[in-house]
Design a protein around this motif. Structure first.
Motif, PDB file in Angstrom:
ATOM      1  N   ALA A 108      39.843  25.582  42.974  1.00  0.00           N
ATOM      2  CA  ALA A 108      39.098  26.830  43.190  1.00  0.00           C
ATOM      3  C   ALA A 108      40.003  27.929  43.736  1.00  0.00           C
ATOM      4  N   ASP A 109      41.305  27.732  43.621  1.00  0.00           N
ATOM      5  CA  ASP A 109      42.263  28.677  44.170  1.00  0.00           C
ATOM      6  C   ASP A 109      42.457  29.814  43.160  1.00  0.00           C
ATOM      7  N   VAL A 110      41.548  30.815  43.190  1.00  0.00           N
ATOM      8  CA  VAL A 110      41.538  31.816  42.114  1.00  0.00           C
ATOM      9  C   VAL A 110      42.042  33.185  42.526  1.00  0.00           C
ATOM     10  N   LEU A 111      42.249  33.393  43.830  1.00  0.00           N
ATOM     11  CA  LEU A 111      42.804  34.685  44.241  1.00  0.00           C
ATOM     12  C   LEU A 111      43.651  34.517  45.490  1.00  0.00           C
ATOM     13  N   ASP A 112      44.554  35.435  45.683  1.00  0.00           N
ATOM     14  CA  ASP A 112      45.357  35.461  46.903  1.00  0.00           C
ATOM     15  C   ASP A 112      44.937  36.658  47.738  1.00  0.00           C
ATOM     16  N   ILE A 113      45.088  36.506  49.034  1.00  0.00           N
ATOM     17  CA  ILE A 113      44.804  37.630  49.926  1.00  0.00           C
ATOM     18  C   ILE A 113      46.086  37.939  50.704  1.00  0.00           C
ATOM     19  N   ILE A 114      46.330  39.203  50.942  1.00  0.00           N
ATOM     20  CA  ILE A 114      47.518  39.565  51.729  1.00  0.00           C
ATOM     21  C   ILE A 114      47.123  39.514  53.203  1.00  0.00           C
ATOM     22  N   ALA A 115      47.806  38.663  53.964  1.00  0.00           N
ATOM     23  CA  ALA A 115      47.429  38.507  55.390  1.00  0.00           C
ATOM     24  C   ALA A 115      48.677  38.421  56.242  1.00  0.00           C
ATOM     25  N   SER A 120      25.172  48.137  44.210  1.00  0.00           N
ATOM     26  CA  SER A 120      25.565  46.880  44.859  1.00  0.00           C
ATOM     27  C   SER A 120      26.218  45.906  43.876  1.00  0.00           C
ATOM     28  N   THR A 121      26.140  46.201  42.568  1.00  0.00           N
ATOM     29  CA  THR A 121      26.792  45.290  41.608  1.00  0.00           C
ATOM     30  C   THR A 121      28.104  45.865  41.072  1.00  0.00           C
ATOM     31  N   SER A 122      28.518  47.026  41.595  1.00  0.00           N
ATOM     32  CA  SER A 122      29.701  47.699  41.028  1.00  0.00           C
ATOM     33  C   SER A 122      30.956  46.824  41.075  1.00  0.00           C
ATOM     34  N   ILE A 123      31.194  46.167  42.219  1.00  0.00           N
ATOM     35  CA  ILE A 123      32.435  45.386  42.333  1.00  0.00           C
ATOM     36  C   ILE A 123      32.375  44.194  41.381  1.00  0.00           C
ATOM     37  N   THR A 124      31.226  43.535  41.350  1.00  0.00           N
ATOM     38  CA  THR A 124      31.047  42.409  40.421  1.00  0.00           C
ATOM     39  C   THR A 124      31.303  42.873  38.977  1.00  0.00           C
ATOM     40  N   ASP A 125      30.735  44.012  38.610  1.00  0.00           N
ATOM     41  CA  ASP A 125      30.891  44.516  37.236  1.00  0.00           C
ATOM     42  C   ASP A 125      32.360  44.806  36.927  1.00  0.00           C
ATOM     43  N   PHE A 126      33.033  45.477  37.869  1.00  0.00           N
ATOM     44  CA  PHE A 126      34.429  45.864  37.631  1.00  0.00           C
ATOM     45  C   PHE A 126      35.335  44.638  37.517  1.00  0.00           C
ATOM     46  N   ILE A 127      35.119  43.675  38.411  1.00  0.00           N
ATOM     47  CA  ILE A 127      35.972  42.481  38.367  1.00  0.00           C
ATOM     48  C   ILE A 127      35.741  41.743  37.046  1.00  0.00           C
ATOM     49  N   GLY A 128      34.465  41.627  36.642  1.00  0.00           N
ATOM     50  CA  GLY A 128      34.148  40.904  35.400  1.00  0.00           C
ATOM     51  C   GLY A 128      34.675  41.616  34.160  1.00  0.00           C
ATOM     52  N   ALA A 129      34.590  42.950  34.160  1.00  0.00           N
ATOM     53  CA  ALA A 129      34.950  43.700  32.948  1.00  0.00           C
ATOM     54  C   ALA A 129      36.450  43.970  32.860  1.00  0.00           C
ATOM     55  N   VAL A 182      34.012  38.697  48.582  1.00  0.00           N
ATOM     56  CA  VAL A 182      33.125  37.622  48.157  1.00  0.00           C
ATOM     57  C   VAL A 182      32.578  37.883  46.744  1.00  0.00           C
ATOM     58  N   ASP A 183      32.275  39.147  46.440  1.00  0.00           N
ATOM     59  CA  ASP A 183      31.857  39.482  45.071  1.00  0.00           C
ATOM     60  C   ASP A 183      32.972  39.118  44.087  1.00  0.00           C
ATOM     61  N   THR A 184      34.212  39.460  44.447  1.00  0.00           N
ATOM     62  CA  THR A 184      35.360  39.166  43.574  1.00  0.00           C
ATOM     63  C   THR A 184      35.491  37.658  43.378  1.00  0.00           C
ATOM     64  N   LEU A 185      35.401  36.929  44.471  1.00  0.00           N
ATOM     65  CA  LEU A 185      35.510  35.469  44.432  1.00  0.00           C
ATOM     66  C   LEU A 185      34.450  34.863  43.511  1.00  0.00           C
ATOM     67  N   ASN A 186      33.216  35.348  43.650  1.00  0.00           N
ATOM     68  CA  ASN A 186      32.129  34.767  42.862  1.00  0.00           C
ATOM     69  C   ASN A 186      32.309  35.009  41.373  1.00  0.00           C
ATOM     70  N   VAL A 187      32.811  36.186  41.000  1.00  0.00           N
ATOM     71  CA  VAL A 187      33.039  36.433  39.565  1.00  0.00           C
ATOM     72  C   VAL A 187      34.147  35.515  39.061  1.00  0.00           C
ATOM     73  N   LEU A 188      35.241  35.456  39.791  1.00  0.00           N
ATOM     74  CA  LEU A 188      36.395  34.685  39.307  1.00  0.00           C
ATOM     75  C   LEU A 188      36.077  33.188  39.247  1.00  0.00           C
TER      76      LEU A 188
END
Ligand SMILES: Nc1ncnc2c1ncn2[C@@H]1O[C@H](COP(=O)(O)OP(=O)(O)OP(=O)(O)O)[C@@H](O)[C@H]1O
Length: 481
Positions: free
Chosen positions: A474-481, A168-177, A201-207
């Protein structure tokens, strides 16, 4: 009229090597009708990932070879052959009607990404496969659809990094590392995320909780809806087609993702591992727990049912898990009455000068408190019908201590297009922030659980949570929509 001068909506070409009359009707989402000697076939835009010109076509050919990347569904075949849930087909064609090609071609961003990618492999493209999302189809979707689609664009496996979650922490770890350091070095990065809301949301929280350099370049996320609720995908419209959002990845625009911050009283903790363990929250400089979100901050029935249904057993049921957990909370099997949640709620609204004005609610007993940035919590659950894609407006839904039957009736209306907001027992308002002070009488910690985008935080006894909309810092990522 010679075929080569065909108009923009009709042409004579080939499909799968056979001569075909081709007609494109842009109405109702767009349909290509193919007539060959054996009969007719319709291809709908909603099943098309993209239409591309094949670079390998022979220069002396009469018409360049084109490819329709098609994804046909799904459940009917799945019942016969469980492995074959996703039917991907690369349909060879020539001389497709131009209006059909235009309606299905790549966005300039994707054309650029793929041409840079082939010439300059250091241009980062990742695929994250969150195998625990939803009912666990992300790996198969990657193998059966994403990989062959990338290959059709000339992007081989060496051209992107694949990351498969193992915890459950894989995405957080990858984004952080990996992603954060590269973003801080100013490198453009595109992530195709096969997950539910959790991956975003994991990505957002790390960034958001890390320091960002002056060179920081926002990573771009393309989302393929593989979760249970898929609130972000369903609310931005990227799940409107039958490709789970992959069509939007290739054709959509980048947009800022509106977000909020939820701040918790000291002693509040995140519940993990099906509620069996806790972990500390990230903390602000003044020592309060911080969680960032882009979807929902809720307390009372909604938070309880998300928490109770987040088990391996319940997850097997897909979205039905939420209704199953709601039923148990509203009509407990031991015959007891449903819990009435106690606390004090203060809303913040900005006035015309942009100043926050606070308003304490008189009521202090509730069944349902949910503040959201999105319209849909699930494909058919229109919790906030006035919300528009990525409009950045928080809206609050509030239900007092009404009967279980009334709660079920209200939720039923929410599943029928969002009519619940006109019901007299529902309060539905726009806000800029909200604070909940939990009544000290809420001794059982189950009733102090707060849901932030699916994560469950147990507030400290007599504690509080405060959520507020983030500004552009807090504008740290873009999403394709
Ligand atoms: N290999 C894995 N092992 C354990 N947990 C995993 C693994 N892969 C993903 N997860 C976890 O599973 C959860 C999936 O969350 P996600 O939001 O993507 O899907 P969901 O909860 O089914 O959908 P939604 O949030 O859209 O309702 C996340 O908490 C994620 O960290």
């Amino acid at each position: 009229m010679p075929a080569s001068q065909a108009n923009s909506f009709a042409s004579a070409g080939t499909i799968r090597g056979k001569d075909a009359d081709l007609t494109y009707d842009p109405e109702n989402g767009g349909t290509l009708t193919i007539t060959v000697s054996e009969g007719k076939e319709n291809i709908h835009n909603r099943n098309i990932i993209a239409v591309i010109n094949d670079k390998k076509y022979r220069q002396d050919a009469k018409f360049p070879l084109q490819k329709i990347l098609l994804l046909t569904n799904d459940e009917a075949t799945a019942s016969k052959s469980p492995r074959k849930v996703f039917n991907f087909e690369e349909v060879n064609a020539t001389n497709l009607p131009q209006s059909f090609v235009d309606a299905n071609s790549l966005s300039p961003r994707t054309v650029n990404l793929f041409s840079v990618k082939i010439e300059e492999p250091a241009f980062h493209l990742y695929v994250i496969i969150s195998v625990g999302s939803g009912t666990g189809q992300a790996q198969q979707y990657f193998d059966d659809v994403v990989k062959p689609a990338f290959s059709a664009f000339g992007i081989q496996e060496s051209g992107y990094e694949v990351y498969v979650t193992s915890s459950s922490t894989s995405i957080t770890d990858f984004i952080g590392a990996v992603v954060l350091p590269r973003a801080n070095e100013g490198r453009p990065q595109t992530i195709l995320l096969l997950s539910g809301d959790g991956g975003v949301v994991d990505t957002l929280n790390v960034l958001l909780s890390s320091s960002r350099s002056l060179d920081y370049v926002k990573p771009v996320i393309g989302l393929v809806a593989m979760g249970t609720g898929n609130a972000l995908a369903n609310s931005t419209g990227l799940n409107n087609d039958l490709t789970r959002g992959l069509r939007r990845f290739f054709r959509g625009q980048t947009c800022s993702l509106p977000t909020f911050t939820a701040t918790f009283s000291p002693g509040s903790e995140a519940l993990i591992d099906e509620g069996r363990r806790t972990e500390p929250l990230a903390t602000s400089s003044d020592g309060f727990g911080i969680v960032y979100g882009a979807v929902v901050c809720s307390w009372a029935l909604h938070a309880s049912l998300v928490a109770d249904s987040d088990t391996t057993e319940y997850r097997k049921f897909g979205t039905a898990r939420f209704q199953m957990a709601a039923k148990e909370l509203l009509t407990p099997s031991d015959g007891s009455a449903p819990h009435v949640y106690k606390g004090k709620i203060t809303l913040t609204k900005r006035n015309e000068h942009g100043e926050g004005v606070q308003q304490a609610l008189e009521a202090q007993e509730f069944m349902y408190i949910l503040a959201t940035l999105v319209s849909n919590l699930e494909e058919t659950l229109v919790i906030s019908p006035y919300s528009r894609p990525l409009d950045g407006q928080i809206r609050l839904l509030q239900l007092g201590p009404i009967s279980s039957a009334d709660v079920m009736r209200i939720l039923g209306l929410a599943f029928q297009g969002g009519g619940h907001v006109d019901d007299e027992v529902v309060s539905y308002v726009s806000i800029d922030g909200m604070r909940i002070d939990f009544d000290d009488r809420e001794q059982d910690s189950r009733w102090r659980r707060v849901c932030v985008d699916g994560k469950i935080i147990r507030a400290s006894r007599g504690g509080w949570v405060e959520m507020s909309k983030n500004d552009s810092t807090a504008d740290v990522l873009d999403i394709i929509a």
